[in-house]
Design a protein around this motif. Structure first.
Motif, PDB file in Angstrom:
ATOM      1  N   ARG A  58       0.862  -1.182   0.000  1.00  0.00           N
ATOM      2  CA  ARG A  58       0.000   0.000   0.000  1.00  0.00           C
ATOM      3  C   ARG A  58       0.897   1.230   0.000  1.00  0.00           C
ATOM      4  NH1 ARG A  58       0.260  -1.543   5.212  1.00  0.00           N
ATOM      5  NH2 ARG A  58       0.688   0.068   6.762  1.00  0.00           N
ATOM      6  N   VAL A  60       0.199   5.189   0.795  1.00  0.00           N
ATOM      7  CA  VAL A  60      -0.744   6.242   1.175  1.00  0.00           C
ATOM      8  C   VAL A  60      -0.451   7.543   0.420  1.00  0.00           C
ATOM      9  CG1 VAL A  60       0.469   7.118   3.208  1.00  0.00           C
ATOM     10  CG2 VAL A  60      -2.024   7.209   3.132  1.00  0.00           C
ATOM     11  N   LEU A  63      -2.187   6.733  -2.669  1.00  0.00           N
ATOM     12  CA  LEU A  63      -3.530   6.202  -2.406  1.00  0.00           C
ATOM     13  C   LEU A  63      -3.818   4.972  -3.266  1.00  0.00           C
ATOM     14  CD1 LEU A  63      -5.541   9.526  -2.038  1.00  0.00           C
ATOM     15  CD2 LEU A  63      -4.730   8.015  -0.214  1.00  0.00           C
ATOM     16  N   SER A  64      -2.902   4.002  -3.169  1.00  0.00           N
ATOM     17  CA  SER A  64      -3.068   2.783  -3.959  1.00  0.00           C
ATOM     18  C   SER A  64      -2.658   1.541  -3.173  1.00  0.00           C
ATOM     19  CB  SER A  64      -2.241   2.869  -5.243  1.00  0.00           C
ATOM     20  OG  SER A  64      -0.860   2.891  -4.940  1.00  0.00           O
ATOM     21  N   LYS A  77      -6.540   1.908  -7.166  1.00  0.00           N
ATOM     22  CA  LYS A  77      -6.152   3.298  -6.932  1.00  0.00           C
ATOM     23  C   LYS A  77      -7.361   4.095  -6.449  1.00  0.00           C
ATOM     24  CE  LYS A  77      -3.349   6.898  -8.270  1.00  0.00           C
ATOM     25  NZ  LYS A  77      -2.973   7.581  -7.095  1.00  0.00           N
ATOM     26  N   TYR A  78      -7.127   4.904  -5.442  1.00  0.00           N
ATOM     27  CA  TYR A  78      -8.149   5.813  -4.916  1.00  0.00           C
ATOM     28  C   TYR A  78      -7.877   7.204  -5.483  1.00  0.00           C
ATOM     29  CZ  TYR A  78      -9.844   2.295  -1.728  1.00  0.00           C
ATOM     30  OH  TYR A  78     -10.406   1.158  -1.201  1.00  0.00           O
ATOM     31  N   GLU A  86     -13.425  16.999  -1.308  1.00  0.00           N
ATOM     32  CA  GLU A  86     -12.570  16.344  -0.318  1.00  0.00           C
ATOM     33  C   GLU A  86     -12.564  17.120   1.003  1.00  0.00           C
ATOM     34  OE1 GLU A  86     -10.717  13.356  -0.533  1.00  0.00           O
ATOM     35  OE2 GLU A  86     -11.960  13.102  -2.309  1.00  0.00           O
ATOM     36  N   THR A  93     -11.325  10.637   0.425  1.00  0.00           N
ATOM     37  CA  THR A  93     -10.560   9.587  -0.222  1.00  0.00           C
ATOM     38  C   THR A  93      -9.594   8.897   0.732  1.00  0.00           C
ATOM     39  OG1 THR A  93     -10.730  10.836  -2.282  1.00  0.00           O
ATOM     40  CG2 THR A  93      -9.131   9.058  -2.235  1.00  0.00           C
ATOM     41  N   VAL A  94      -8.906   9.642   1.561  1.00  0.00           N
ATOM     42  CA  VAL A  94      -7.969   9.048   2.520  1.00  0.00           C
ATOM     43  C   VAL A  94      -8.716   8.134   3.490  1.00  0.00           C
ATOM     44  CG1 VAL A  94      -6.308   9.527   4.359  1.00  0.00           C
ATOM     45  CG2 VAL A  94      -6.294  10.919   2.281  1.00  0.00           C
ATOM     46  N   PHE A  97      -9.556   4.944   1.660  1.00  0.00           N
ATOM     47  CA  PHE A  97      -8.319   4.172   1.527  1.00  0.00           C
ATOM     48  C   PHE A  97      -8.057   3.400   2.831  1.00  0.00           C
ATOM     49  CE2 PHE A  97      -3.740   3.889   2.289  1.00  0.00           C
ATOM     50  CZ  PHE A  97      -3.289   3.276   1.127  1.00  0.00           C
ATOM     51  N   HIS A  98      -8.148   4.097   3.960  1.00  0.00           N
ATOM     52  CA  HIS A  98      -7.905   3.453   5.254  1.00  0.00           C
ATOM     53  C   HIS A  98      -9.001   2.436   5.596  1.00  0.00           C
ATOM     54  CE1 HIS A  98      -4.257   5.467   6.353  1.00  0.00           C
ATOM     55  NE2 HIS A  98      -4.792   6.646   6.083  1.00  0.00           N
ATOM     56  N   SER A 115       5.086   3.658   1.447  1.00  0.00           N
ATOM     57  CA  SER A 115       5.037   5.123   1.430  1.00  0.00           C
ATOM     58  C   SER A 115       6.345   5.737   1.883  1.00  0.00           C
ATOM     59  CB  SER A 115       3.945   5.640   2.354  1.00  0.00           C
ATOM     60  OG  SER A 115       2.712   5.052   2.041  1.00  0.00           O
TER      61      SER A 115
END
Length: 115
Positions: A58, A60, A63-64, A77-78, A86, A93-94, A97-98, A115
């Motif tokens: 991952r 961050v 965001l993938s 992918k986000y 946002e 989006t974050v 992702f989490h 990351s």
């Protein structure tokens, strides 16, 4: 690890392609399936491990997620929806992702942070 062996080609999708997430894996609308147990085997082989719960990587900052599927990895992918959206979204989006990261963890698997 020889990433060329595992990352010479990959499939890429956005989060919108996810149709279902279960303890066994992730189903995509395209009909493709990310089998978590298969991913752990490929990850273990790629990293010279006997056994692991890791299903991929991952990032961050990007965001993938990249899942070690066979015959080639699958990336999810986000993509942020726009600055204002946002900023005012309670579930940006974050966060989404989490959410996937946490689901993977809840099902007993992990991802490696690059990351």
């Amino acid at each position: 690890m020889d990433k060329k062996k595992y990352f010479s080609d990959y499939e890429a999708f956005t989060e919108n392609e996810i149709s279902d997430i279960s303890a066994q894996g992730i189903a995509l609308k395209s009909g493709m399936y990310i089998d978590f147990n298969e991913c752990t085997k490929v990850w273990a082989e790629a990293n010279s491990l006997e056994k692991t719960t890791c299903v991929g990587e991952r990032d961050v900052t990007d965001l993938s997620f990249t899942f070690y599927t066979h015959p080639k990895p699958i990336m999810i992918k986000y993509i942020p929806k726009g600055r204002l959206t946002e900023l005012f979204s309670k579930h940006n989006t974050v966060c989404r992702f989490h959410d996937l990261q946490n689901k993977i963890y809840e099902y007993g698997f992990t991802t490696f942070d690059i990351s």
